[in-house]
Design a protein around this motif. Structure first.
Motif, PDB file in Angstrom:
ATOM      1  N   ALA A 148      45.990  47.410  29.874  1.00 24.39           N
ATOM      2  CA  ALA A 148      47.060  48.103  29.160  1.00 24.39           C
ATOM      3  C   ALA A 148      48.344  47.271  29.247  1.00 24.39           C
ATOM      4  O   ALA A 148      48.521  46.491  30.185  1.00 24.39           O
ATOM      5  N   PRO A 149      49.248  47.439  28.274  1.00 26.26           N
ATOM      6  CA  PRO A 149      50.545  46.765  28.392  1.00 26.26           C
ATOM      7  C   PRO A 149      51.215  47.224  29.698  1.00 26.26           C
ATOM      8  O   PRO A 149      51.213  48.407  30.016  1.00 26.26           O
ATOM      9  N   GLY A 150      51.729  46.298  30.459  1.00 23.16           N
ATOM     10  CA  GLY A 150      52.372  46.644  31.719  1.00 23.16           C
ATOM     11  C   GLY A 150      51.405  46.890  32.875  1.00 23.16           C
ATOM     12  O   GLY A 150      51.817  47.319  33.949  1.00 23.16           O
ATOM     13  N   ALA A 151      50.115  46.634  32.673  1.00 23.35           N
ATOM     14  CA  ALA A 151      49.120  46.854  33.724  1.00 23.35           C
ATOM     15  C   ALA A 151      49.443  46.002  34.952  1.00 23.35           C
ATOM     16  O   ALA A 151      50.042  44.934  34.850  1.00 23.35           O
ATOM     17  N   MET A 152      49.033  46.488  36.114  1.00 23.63           N
ATOM     18  CA  MET A 152      49.166  45.729  37.364  1.00 23.63           C
ATOM     19  C   MET A 152      47.786  45.223  37.749  1.00 23.63           C
ATOM     20  O   MET A 152      46.823  45.997  37.783  1.00 23.63           O
ATOM     21  N   ILE A 153      47.688  43.933  38.017  1.00 19.11           N
ATOM     22  CA  ILE A 153      46.430  43.311  38.410  1.00 19.11           C
ATOM     23  C   ILE A 153      46.575  42.837  39.851  1.00 19.11           C
ATOM     24  O   ILE A 153      47.541  42.146  40.189  1.00 19.11           O
ATOM     25  N   VAL A 154      45.616  43.213  40.686  1.00 15.75           N
ATOM     26  CA  VAL A 154      45.601  42.821  42.096  1.00 15.75           C
ATOM     27  C   VAL A 154      44.404  41.901  42.286  1.00 15.75           C
ATOM     28  O   VAL A 154      43.260  42.336  42.174  1.00 15.75           O
ATOM     29  N   TRP A 155      44.676  40.631  42.552  1.00 12.00           N
ATOM     30  CA  TRP A 155      43.634  39.600  42.645  1.00 12.00           C
ATOM     31  C   TRP A 155      43.520  39.127  44.082  1.00 12.00           C
ATOM     32  O   TRP A 155      44.482  38.626  44.667  1.00 12.00           O
ATOM     33  N   GLU A 156      42.335  39.245  44.650  1.00 10.12           N
ATOM     34  CA  GLU A 156      42.078  38.843  46.029  1.00 10.12           C
ATOM     35  C   GLU A 156      41.241  37.558  46.032  1.00 10.12           C
ATOM     36  O   GLU A 156      40.202  37.496  45.384  1.00 10.12           O
ATOM     37  N   GLU A 157      41.729  36.545  46.738  1.00  7.13           N
ATOM     38  CA  GLU A 157      41.040  35.251  46.841  1.00  7.13           C
ATOM     39  C   GLU A 157      41.291  34.662  48.230  1.00  7.13           C
ATOM     40  O   GLU A 157      42.110  35.181  48.987  1.00  7.13           O
ATOM     41  N   ALA A 158      40.633  33.560  48.537  1.00  9.63           N
ATOM     42  CA  ALA A 158      40.822  32.873  49.810  1.00  9.63           C
ATOM     43  C   ALA A 158      42.020  31.927  49.767  1.00  9.63           C
ATOM     44  O   ALA A 158      42.583  31.588  50.802  1.00  9.63           O
ATOM     45  N   ALA A 159      42.405  31.484  48.576  1.00  8.44           N
ATOM     46  CA  ALA A 159      43.515  30.554  48.393  1.00  8.44           C
ATOM     47  C   ALA A 159      44.314  31.011  47.177  1.00  8.44           C
ATOM     48  O   ALA A 159      43.803  31.761  46.348  1.00  8.44           O
ATOM     49  N   PRO A 160      45.566  30.572  47.068  1.00  6.37           N
ATOM     50  CA  PRO A 160      46.340  30.946  45.879  1.00  6.37           C
ATOM     51  C   PRO A 160      45.592  30.547  44.611  1.00  6.37           C
ATOM     52  O   PRO A 160      45.204  29.385  44.460  1.00  6.37           O
ATOM     53  N   PRO A 161      45.340  31.494  43.707  1.00 11.16           N
ATOM     54  CA  PRO A 161      44.588  31.176  42.498  1.00 11.16           C
ATOM     55  C   PRO A 161      45.458  30.449  41.468  1.00 11.16           C
ATOM     56  O   PRO A 161      46.680  30.526  41.520  1.00 11.16           O
ATOM     57  N   PRO A 162      44.805  29.758  40.535  1.00 11.79           N
ATOM     58  CA  PRO A 162      45.567  29.072  39.485  1.00 11.79           C
ATOM     59  C   PRO A 162      46.194  30.079  38.521  1.00 11.79           C
ATOM     60  O   PRO A 162      45.756  31.229  38.433  1.00 11.79           O
ATOM     61  N   ALA A 163      47.206  29.636  37.808  1.00 10.76           N
ATOM     62  CA  ALA A 163      47.826  30.470  36.782  1.00 10.76           C
ATOM     63  C   ALA A 163      46.815  30.732  35.664  1.00 10.76           C
ATOM     64  O   ALA A 163      45.966  29.891  35.376  1.00 10.76           O
ATOM     65  N   VAL A 164      46.926  31.903  35.055  1.00  5.23           N
ATOM     66  CA  VAL A 164      46.074  32.263  33.918  1.00  5.23           C
ATOM     67  C   VAL A 164      46.996  32.540  32.737  1.00  5.23           C
ATOM     68  O   VAL A 164      47.912  33.365  32.841  1.00  5.23           O
ATOM     69  N   ALA A 165      46.762  31.842  31.628  1.00  8.73           N
ATOM     70  CA  ALA A 165      47.594  32.018  30.433  1.00  8.73           C
ATOM     71  C   ALA A 165      47.587  33.478  30.005  1.00  8.73           C
ATOM     72  O   ALA A 165      46.542  34.122  29.966  1.00  8.73           O
ATOM     73  N   GLY A 166      48.784  34.003  29.715  1.00  4.72           N
ATOM     74  CA  GLY A 166      48.910  35.388  29.276  1.00  4.72           C
ATOM     75  C   GLY A 166      49.242  36.346  30.405  1.00  4.72           C
ATOM     76  O   GLY A 166      49.490  37.523  30.170  1.00  4.72           O
TER      77      GLY A 166
END
Length: 188
Positions: A148-166
């Protein structure tokens, strides 16, 4: 593993033990999950949980989505293509008596396709670490209209993830060997 807060606080979830490496089950620890929810609830970006439609990608045991339900989310869709994960997930949904407000979808989180319903407000993303699956899931999620517009995404990884376009990074924290990144879709 237990529910940390909300109306189901203290409820013990199905035990995974040390996880299931063959099934890529590596549950988020109670401590990290508590930190995630403290960040969401008390962060400067506004609490995205009340009445949210939640999408839990690479859901595993479902602990993140069920925690959100306990804290006031309206509905959770769990996505996992693992047999062991879905069995634990169904057991946890029964324990929380959340059958009427949850969906379990057996599908590949890196190939979501087109979403035919409203976008989700809160997205949890806990892929197997270091395989690039998080980026793929986010790219297909954006392309398919899952957020949704304004959605919050919580991404869990072992290292800082790369940027994702958009997507724009809102916050990033390290908890032991886990990096939590908060993202939002860029405003057009």
């Amino acid at each position: 593993m237990r529910i940390i807060g909300g109306n189901l606080r203290g409820l013990k979830l199905a035990d995974v033990g040390e996880g299931d490496k063959a099934a890529h089950l590596r549950p988020t620890t109670d401590r990290v999950r508590e930190s995630i929810f403290n960040l969401l609830v008390n962060g400067t970006h506004g609490n995205p949980i009340p009445n949210a439609r939640v999408l839990d990608l690479f859901a595993g045991t479902g602990a993140l989505g069920l925690e959100a339900l306990s804290r006031g989310a309206a509905r959770v869709a769990f996505v996992d293509d693992g047999v062991a994960a879905r069995a634990l997930l169904r057991a946890n949904i029964e324990k929380t008596r959340a059958m009427g407000v949850t969906d379990v979808w057996r599908r590949d989180a890196t190939n979501l396709g087109i979403n035919r319903s409203p976008g989700f407000d809160l997205i949890f993303l806990d892929p197997p670490y270091g395989k690039g699956l998080g980026e793929k899931a986010l790219i297909t999620g954006l392309a398919g209209g899952w957020f949704a517009p304004g959605a919050m995404i919580v991404w869990e990884e072992a290292a800082p993830p790369p940027a994702v376009a958009g997507l724009e990074r809102i916050d990033q924290r390290k908890y032991g060997d886990t990096v939590i990144t908060l993202l939002r879709p860029e405003q057009g």
